[in-house]
Design an enzyme around this catalytic site. Sequence first.
Site, PDB file in Angstrom:
ATOM      1  N   TRP A 286      42.419  44.845  40.512  1.00 28.44           N
ATOM      2  CA  TRP A 286      42.240  44.498  39.098  1.00 28.44           C
ATOM      3  C   TRP A 286      40.993  45.127  38.493  1.00 28.44           C
ATOM      4  O   TRP A 286      40.680  44.871  37.338  1.00 28.44           O
ATOM      5  CB  TRP A 286      42.173  42.983  38.930  1.00 28.44           C
ATOM      6  N   ASP A 287      40.258  45.929  39.243  1.00 25.64           N
ATOM      7  CA  ASP A 287      38.995  46.497  38.778  1.00 25.64           C
ATOM      8  C   ASP A 287      37.976  45.404  38.464  1.00 25.64           C
ATOM      9  O   ASP A 287      37.222  45.507  37.501  1.00 25.64           O
ATOM     10  CB  ASP A 287      39.212  47.395  37.551  1.00 25.64           C
ATOM     11  N   TYR A 288      37.941  44.359  39.279  1.00 26.45           N
ATOM     12  CA  TYR A 288      36.983  43.286  39.093  1.00 26.45           C
ATOM     13  C   TYR A 288      35.745  43.527  39.959  1.00 26.45           C
ATOM     14  O   TYR A 288      35.381  42.723  40.826  1.00 26.45           O
ATOM     15  CB  TYR A 288      37.626  41.931  39.396  1.00 26.45           C
TER      16      TYR A 288
ATOM     17  N   LYS B 251      33.070  39.631  36.483  1.00 21.96           N
ATOM     18  CA  LYS B 251      33.973  39.980  35.391  1.00 21.96           C
ATOM     19  C   LYS B 251      35.043  38.920  35.169  1.00 21.96           C
ATOM     20  O   LYS B 251      35.599  38.813  34.075  1.00 21.96           O
ATOM     21  CB  LYS B 251      34.656  41.318  35.679  1.00 21.96           C
TER      22      LYS B 251
ATOM     23  N   ARG C 193      45.926  51.487  30.500  1.00 24.59           N
ATOM     24  CA  ARG C 193      45.362  50.204  30.097  1.00 24.59           C
ATOM     25  C   ARG C 193      44.688  50.355  28.746  1.00 24.59           C
ATOM     26  O   ARG C 193      44.257  51.443  28.369  1.00 24.59           O
ATOM     27  CB  ARG C 193      44.364  49.679  31.127  1.00 24.59           C
TER      28      ARG C 193
END
Length: 454
Positions: A134-136, A162, A318
């Site tokens: 999730w690119d967290y 995040k 996104r």
Amino acid sequence: MRGSLRWPGEFQITSAPAIIGDTIVTGTSIGDNLRTDAPKGTVFAFDARTGETRWTFDPLSGSPDIRGGHSNVWSTIAVDEKRQLVIIPTSSPSPDYYGGNRPGDNLYANSVVALNGDTGTVAWHFQTVHHDVWDYDLPAQPGLYQVWRDGKAHDVVAQVTKTGLIFVLDRDTGQPFLPIEERAVPQGAEQGELLSPTQPFPTATPAVVPDRLDPSDAFGITLWDKLACKAQLESLRADGLFTPPTIQGTLSLPFTGGGANWGSAAYDPRRNLLVINMNNIGQYMRLQPNITDSVKADKISDHDEFAPMEGAPYGMSRAMLASPLGLPCTPPPWGVLAGIDLDSGKIIWRQTLGTTEDVAPGGLALKLGTPALGGPIVTAGGLIFIAGTADNYLRAFNVATGRELWKGRLPAGGQATPMSYVWKGRQYVVIAAGGASNVGSKLGDNLVAFALPE
């Protein structure tokens, strides 16, 4: 580093180095989502006198058999000189949105990792996201604070994220100081993905910003706006935090800019109060099938609207969920300032941060909050100072109540954390007002100081 760089900015340093004794420690920032076989996110320690390398640490050394790179430390490193610890916030492995080539939790990625300052060996670690797709990343410096409980001082590490979650750990062991539990999270990923069945959640402190949005609650200035946002939300899979990336499209809430981001938090030790600003913005992300290694990219757009994720069976697109008028589809406030008691974990107060003055037509200053890039500071006199918002102000808040007390106009966006100093008996607050294109604030080249009343 794996292979040559695709463009000069693919690999860079974006945060100041840390210093422990006579050792300088630095992380790196690596462009996301270009490729699976990306540069490694190695942390480097150098002798301050000779420049020689003293040690290195690869955050993916705990997962030697996976294919991938990154897990770099692009944010700010913390140092505990008494314990000889270098405490790093690591990010996700490459690529961000597909982990089929890196099964398992991906040890030390998305983690608070305490390293021995002399040797670089791991003293302890705590992972905030297992097998991140999730690119967290951990986007902010670990906060080293002293919390008073039952008349005794406890040294802790507070890590803001995040996701809007806050993890508070014992500084000696890395074990939870405030309770954390593993909870089942949504499954049903696209073919080839290997999700973690659970993720860690603090139990004493709820998320500071929401992670769910009913389409019927979509925001809109007009009915047309609201219906357009509602239709976007209805098209996405949205099962709450950690809903897996999908070809259909997935709601990311909070988006990849946070929750919390670079500016980190501030702390009032007299009240055990952590002060943090967080963004409340939604984003869609969508996997694009049939991307192969024959597709090559020389760079990624500044807004990462599309990325090929070479070496994975999917590319990725996104963008922020916005109405036809360009406003967020998530209900306001879009920026939040909050105070959290680190003894109990309770959210003591929550305040809207920012107005639409510098982003709305005609300078209409609606108190809806704005995304903020830049952190707070707390003074001994009980004031919070923070800028960071898309309107060009430095603000002061009461630390006990969160009430806004004052704001001072800036010549450009204040996307930075202010600092305070005393000169000849008078206190000043100074901030770099340079603006930031990614939040739409005015660009500039200014250093502005305000004097507190005598």
